[in-house]
Design a protein around this motif. Structure first.
Motif, PDB file in Angstrom:
ATOM      1  N   UNK A   1       5.157   1.175 -10.915  1.00  0.00           N
ATOM      2  CA  UNK A   1       5.218   1.760  -9.829  1.00  0.00           C
ATOM      3  C   UNK A   1       4.705   0.745  -8.722  1.00  0.00           C
ATOM      4  N   UNK A   2       3.700   0.076  -8.651  1.00  0.00           N
ATOM      5  CA  UNK A   2       3.089  -0.695  -7.693  1.00  0.00           C
ATOM      6  C   UNK A   2       4.134  -1.693  -7.391  1.00  0.00           C
ATOM      7  N   UNK A   3       4.992  -2.166  -8.315  1.00  0.00           N
ATOM      8  CA  UNK A   3       6.016  -3.165  -8.039  1.00  0.00           C
ATOM      9  C   UNK A   3       7.334  -2.289  -7.237  1.00  0.00           C
TER      10      UNK A   3
ATOM     11  N   UNK B   1      -1.651  -2.319  -4.122  1.00  0.00           N
ATOM     12  CA  UNK B   1      -0.258  -2.029  -3.455  1.00  0.00           C
ATOM     13  C   UNK B   1       0.238  -0.344  -3.469  1.00  0.00           C
ATOM     14  N   UNK B   2      -0.716   0.582  -4.023  1.00  0.00           N
ATOM     15  CA  UNK B   2      -0.146   2.000  -4.176  1.00  0.00           C
ATOM     16  C   UNK B   2      -1.052   2.675  -3.125  1.00  0.00           C
TER      17      UNK B   2
ATOM     18  N   UNK C   1      -0.047   5.220  -0.329  1.00  0.00           N
ATOM     19  CA  UNK C   1       0.903   6.365  -0.621  1.00  0.00           C
ATOM     20  C   UNK C   1       0.059   7.287  -1.797  1.00  0.00           C
ATOM     21  N   UNK C   2      -0.644   6.609  -2.433  1.00  0.00           N
ATOM     22  CA  UNK C   2      -1.552   7.275  -3.705  1.00  0.00           C
ATOM     23  C   UNK C   2      -2.590   7.585  -3.424  1.00  0.00           C
ATOM     24  N   UNK C   3      -3.366   8.722  -3.553  1.00  0.00           N
ATOM     25  CA  UNK C   3      -4.953   8.957  -3.370  1.00  0.00           C
ATOM     26  C   UNK C   3      -5.516   8.419  -4.473  1.00  0.00           C
TER      27      UNK C   3
END
Length: 265
Positions: A133-135, A15-16, A19-21
């Protein structure tokens, strides 16, 4: 050879991944027996830091174009979220170029998203930050990532990066392959990465040299990382690391400085 800051790479939840590498934890303790080094880094990060006395910061850490060498610091634990190219402005409210060489409290950046993100992370246990943060991240975004621009930028980043199966492309070749001008490519990188395509490639190559040098002869390493020759590699390494490769790997380093929580680094 200086001691890298202790880091552990964590799994990035599905889910991240838009946006998140990558996600990593870092632990610091005072005093280390050797200098700690921060390598040049073309990634912008959101960092949750918790010190031993309970002090908490949520920081935006911009790209770092040169290495720095540090003394110990107060014991602390960090969770660091590396942002994908093209996501800095939607998440942090500013182009990546404005954060180069800076460490900024997240809540001080403009727009509602950085403040809400700081509030979301500030009081979490570091182990809870990623699943929470995933949520919550999709609901925090006030500006969507432009998928077309992001895909173009990430293709440029991939082409300029060192890979085991090929040497990185030249900037003009990447621009031609992506059907944009070199000027347009520079703008995309300034906005979404923070440094120019040429500077990104230099940082990536030097990081590859640091990783590969213990096991690979200098001339072979220079060729595999896209340098014209060993002299070119040595010049770039000295410019970004402060010392030539042989000095770095034998521990003959620039002067060390205390670690800092904010300001320019």
């Amino acid at each position: 050879m200086p001691k890298p800051i202790a880091e552990q790479t964590l799994h990035t939840p599905e889910g991240l991944r838009p946006w998140i590498a990558g996600v990593r934890t870092a632990a610091y303790a005072d005093p280390p027996e050797e200098a700690l080094v921060r390598l040049p880094d073309a990634v912008t990060r959101v960092v949750l830091r918790v010190t031993a006395d309970g002090h908490r910061d949520v920081l935006a850490v911009g790209p770092r174009v040169r290495a720095s060498y540090h003394l110990g610091k107060a014991e602390s634990t960090c969770v660091e979220l590396g942002l994908l190219p093209g996501t800095v402005r939607p998440l942090l409210g500013v182009p990546a170029a404005e954060l180069v060489g800076r460490v900024v409290p997240l809540h001080e950046l403009p727009g509602p998203t950085p403040r809400r993100l700081a509030e979301e992370l500030r009081w979490l246990d570091p182990r809870e930050a990623v699943p929470r943060l995933e949520q919550s991240l999709p609901g925090l975004l006030s500006t969507a990532v432009d998928p077309g621009r992001a895909a173009l930028l990430r293709a440029g980043v991939a082409a300029l990066s060192v890979r085991t199966d090929r040497t990185p492309a030249q900037v003009r070749e990447v621009a031609r392959e992506l059907a944009v001008s070199e000027r347009q490519l520079r703008y995309l990188f300034a906005e979404g990465v923070g440094v120019s395509p040429k500077q990104y490639a230099r940082i990536d190559r030097v990081r590859a040299v640091v990783t590969g040098a213990p096991d690979t002869p200098w001339s072979e390493l220079a060729a595999s990382t896209g340098y014209f020759d060993q002299a070119h590699m040595t010049s770039d390494f000295r410019s970004l690391m402060g010392v030539p490769p042989r000095s770095y790997f034998s521990g003959r380093l620039p002067a060390v400085t205390p670690c800092r929580a904010g300001g320019r680094g």
